[in-house]
Design a protein around this motif. Structure first.
Motif, mmCIF file in Angstrom:
data_model
loop_
_atom_site.group_PDB
_atom_site.id
_atom_site.type_symbol
_atom_site.label_atom_id
_atom_site.label_comp_id
_atom_site.label_asym_id
_atom_site.label_seq_id
_atom_site.Cartn_x
_atom_site.Cartn_y
_atom_site.Cartn_z
ATOM 1 N N GLY A 213 1.201 -1.166 -0.002
ATOM 2 C CA GLY A 213 -0.369 0.444 0.228
ATOM 3 C C GLY A 213 0.761 1.635 -0.074
ATOM 4 N N ILE A 214 1.960 1.301 -0.729
ATOM 5 C CA ILE A 214 2.815 2.262 -0.565
ATOM 6 C C ILE A 214 3.035 3.224 -1.570
ATOM 7 C CG2 ILE A 214 5.657 3.081 -0.801
ATOM 8 C CD1 ILE A 214 5.867 0.707 0.888
ATOM 9 N N ALA A 215 2.451 4.710 -1.862
ATOM 10 C CA ALA A 215 2.114 5.282 -2.860
ATOM 11 C C ALA A 215 3.533 5.407 -4.055
ATOM 12 C CB ALA A 215 1.270 6.556 -2.834
ATOM 13 N N LEU A 216 3.111 4.969 -5.575
ATOM 14 C CA LEU A 216 4.642 5.453 -6.502
ATOM 15 C C LEU A 216 3.800 6.896 -6.693
ATOM 16 C CD1 LEU A 216 6.836 4.434 -7.398
ATOM 17 C CD2 LEU A 216 6.106 3.145 -8.843
ATOM 18 N N LEU A 217 4.886 7.270 -6.330
ATOM 19 C CA LEU A 217 4.506 9.502 -6.947
ATOM 20 C C LEU A 217 5.663 9.048 -7.369
ATOM 21 C CD1 LEU A 217 6.386 11.020 -3.283
ATOM 22 C CD2 LEU A 217 4.052 10.003 -4.029
ATOM 23 N N GLY A 218 6.244 8.360 -8.337
ATOM 24 C CA GLY A 218 7.145 8.467 -9.899
ATOM 25 C C GLY A 218 8.298 7.778 -9.848
ATOM 26 N N GLU A 219 9.106 7.972 -11.413
ATOM 27 C CA GLU A 219 9.811 7.083 -11.234
ATOM 28 C C GLU A 219 11.009 8.104 -12.349
ATOM 29 O OE1 GLU A 219 8.587 3.261 -13.300
ATOM 30 O OE2 GLU A 219 7.190 2.817 -12.194
ATOM 31 N N LEU A 220 11.509 7.921 -12.307
ATOM 32 C CA LEU A 220 12.843 9.440 -12.829
ATOM 33 C C LEU A 220 14.041 8.111 -13.397
ATOM 34 C CD1 LEU A 220 12.956 11.707 -9.756
ATOM 35 C CD2 LEU A 220 10.972 11.636 -11.450
ATOM 36 N N ALA A 221 14.152 8.066 -14.742
ATOM 37 C CA ALA A 221 15.385 7.419 -15.747
ATOM 38 C C ALA A 221 16.421 8.102 -15.312
ATOM 39 C CB ALA A 221 14.471 7.189 -16.093
ATOM 40 N N GLY A 222 17.264 7.740 -14.814
ATOM 41 C CA GLY A 222 19.384 7.608 -14.514
ATOM 42 C C GLY A 222 19.657 6.768 -15.958
ATOM 43 N N ASP A 223 20.951 6.604 -15.400
ATOM 44 C CA ASP A 223 21.893 5.007 -15.789
ATOM 45 C C ASP A 223 22.640 4.905 -15.417
ATOM 46 O OD1 ASP A 223 24.458 7.178 -15.384
ATOM 47 O OD2 ASP A 223 24.576 8.232 -17.259
ATOM 48 N N TYR A 224 22.088 4.886 -13.972
ATOM 49 C CA TYR A 224 23.284 3.677 -13.165
ATOM 50 C C TYR A 224 23.669 4.706 -11.860
ATOM 51 C CZ TYR A 224 20.167 -0.449 -14.937
ATOM 52 O OH TYR A 224 19.455 -0.946 -15.639
ATOM 53 N N SER A 225 24.428 5.713 -12.300
ATOM 54 C CA SER A 225 25.876 6.805 -12.503
ATOM 55 C C SER A 225 25.719 6.921 -10.909
ATOM 56 C CB SER A 225 26.661 6.800 -13.313
ATOM 57 O OG SER A 225 25.059 8.518 -13.521
ATOM 58 N N TYR A 226 27.062 7.687 -10.439
ATOM 59 C CA TYR A 226 27.008 8.664 -9.193
ATOM 60 C C TYR A 226 26.005 10.112 -9.645
ATOM 61 C CZ TYR A 226 28.143 11.675 -6.118
ATOM 62 O OH TYR A 226 29.021 12.449 -4.872
ATOM 63 N N ALA A 227 26.373 10.748 -11.006
ATOM 64 C CA ALA A 227 25.702 11.585 -11.037
ATOM 65 C C ALA A 227 24.781 11.258 -12.093
ATOM 66 C CB ALA A 227 26.972 11.755 -12.811
ATOM 67 N N SER A 228 23.977 10.862 -11.569
ATOM 68 C CA SER A 228 22.698 10.481 -12.692
ATOM 69 C C SER A 228 21.816 10.513 -11.123
ATOM 70 C CB SER A 228 22.292 9.447 -13.997
ATOM 71 O OG SER A 228 22.334 7.984 -12.778
ATOM 72 N N GLY A 229 22.583 9.783 -10.373
ATOM 73 C CA GLY A 229 21.588 9.929 -9.313
ATOM 74 C C GLY A 229 21.603 11.837 -8.744
ATOM 75 N N ARG A 230 22.742 11.912 -8.307
ATOM 76 C CA ARG A 230 22.856 13.501 -7.974
ATOM 77 C C ARG A 230 21.791 14.251 -8.600
ATOM 78 N NH1 ARG A 230 27.912 15.959 -4.268
ATOM 79 N NH2 ARG A 230 26.254 17.863 -3.898
ATOM 80 N N ALA A 231 22.451 14.303 -10.179
ATOM 81 C CA ALA A 231 21.143 14.615 -10.936
ATOM 82 C C ALA A 231 19.568 14.818 -10.877
ATOM 83 C CB ALA A 231 21.226 15.041 -12.494
ATOM 84 N N LEU A 232 19.325 13.644 -10.230
ATOM 85 C CA LEU A 232 17.883 13.754 -9.889
ATOM 86 C C LEU A 232 17.465 13.695 -8.411
ATOM 87 C CD1 LEU A 232 17.433 9.465 -12.156
ATOM 88 C CD2 LEU A 232 16.601 12.324 -12.675
ATOM 89 N N ALA A 233 18.328 14.454 -8.097
ATOM 90 C CA ALA A 233 18.029 14.413 -6.168
ATOM 91 C C ALA A 233 17.807 15.249 -6.501
ATOM 92 C CB ALA A 233 19.450 14.247 -5.488
ATOM 93 N N ARG A 234 17.554 16.390 -7.272
ATOM 94 C CA ARG A 234 17.073 17.903 -7.249
ATOM 95 C C ARG A 234 15.585 17.575 -7.418
ATOM 96 N NH1 ARG A 234 21.755 19.068 -10.265
ATOM 97 N NH2 ARG A 234 20.569 18.923 -12.015
#
Length: 332
Positions: A213-234
């Protein structure tokens, strides 16, 4: 030409055999990296003769005689994810331990995948291990003109053995952990969504979140890299999001660094953070990220077991699943 300038001929296996007083076949067995029958006395004589002459075995010549080259191709998209370093260091060591060497073929982002695979036919290898998600089993068999293909990317068929991870098991446990801690909403940060493995992984997260019962607010696509995680964190709404699930630890590390203020002493203040792969860096103080992963030694052992058995490798046997588990740490 001055005799002093003439190249000195390289010693041959026949030279070694003559000096050791044995047949050429016995000299070959004594110098083989594989355990082959030869008496201790003869082996010692051959090794001493080889050292005296400065003889070095020629793997190519040996391969032509045995119709094997003890060479394994590993096809990857690229090697930049931290999980790749953990995996391939161990995999290379275990492949070398069975007397084989490795060549890496980097396919890249897929734009020139077909060309690179076609060019790979220039390599004569005993087997191909396919991690790249741009290559299917039939194409790899055709390009290498070799049926000894082990699939590790979800693109296997009835003719190719495979080793894959049972990711559902670990994902269920991670989501259950979040639910038990009161999480009611979550964000999913993914890698390449065209990957069959990633598509299955996303499906497991969706099902596990819905189950609790956990609502999925969204899915954000990166490329597995640290840089993409940091960018999507915004894009994370820290007031609305109860947990962030990342499909790689490197992406989770990027999220953690972008939101350090919300993790005093690494503990979640606004949202919980979960990674994937259980890389070695998550065991250190800087990135104590709750994660999901398989036992790499078991995973590699299954690969090498199939690689060591030519019959299983070419007959489509060995569809192996390796279990994953949830590893709780401070960020969860």
């Amino acid at each position: 030409m001055n005799d002093a300038l003439k190249p000195v001929p390289e010693p041959t296996l026949s030279d070694v055999a003559a000096l050791a007083g044995v047949s050429r076949a016995i000299a070959s067995r004594a110098l083989s990296a594989q355990p082959r029958p030869v008496s201790a006395d003869k082996r010692e004589r051959v090794l001493r003769a080889a050292e005296t002459l400065g003889f070095r075995p020629n793997p190519l010549a040996r391969g032509l005689a045995s119709k094997t080259v003890n060479l394994v191709a590993i096809l990857v998209n690229h090697i930049h994810d931290l999980s790749d370093l953990d995996l391939f260091d161990l995999l290379l060591a275990e492949i070398q331990a069975i007397g084989k060497q490795v060549i890496f073929i980097r396919v890249g982002d897929g734009e020139h995948a077909e060309t690179l695979l076609r060019d790979s036919v220039a390599y004569h290898v005993d087997a191909a291990l396919v991690f790249s998600d741009f290559a299917d089993a039939a194409t790899v068999r055709r390009m290498f003109r070799n049926n000894a293909v082990l699939m590790l990317n979800g693109h296997q068929d009835a003719c190719a053995p495979s080793v894959t991870m049972d990711e559902d098991q670990g994902i269920r446990a991670a989501v259950a952990d979040a639910a038990a801690k009161g999480v009611r909403s979550a964000l999913l940060l993914t890698g390449r969504t065209m990957s069959l493995v990633e598509q299955a992984r996303i499906g497991y997260y969706r099902a596990a979140l819905a189950r609790h019962g956990i609502a999925l607010l969204g899915e954000l696509a990166g490329d597995y890299s640290y840089a993409s995680g940091r960018a999507l964190a915004r894009q994370i709404d820290v007031d609305a999001t109860g947990a962030v699930f990342c499909t790689s630890d490197a992406m989770a590390m990027g999220v953690l660094d972008a939101h350090r203020q919300h993790f005093p002493q690494h503990r979640p203040q606004r949202f919980r953070l979960y990674g994937f792969d259980n890389i070695s860096l998550t065991q250190f103080d800087a990135y104590p990220i709750s994660s999901i992963g398989a036992d790499r030694r078991d995973y590699v052992a299954q690969i090498v077991r199939i690689l060591s058995d030519p019959a299983h490798l070419v007959q489509g046997c060995g569809q192996v699943l390796v279990a994953t588990r949830f590893v709780p740490r401070l960020t969860g």
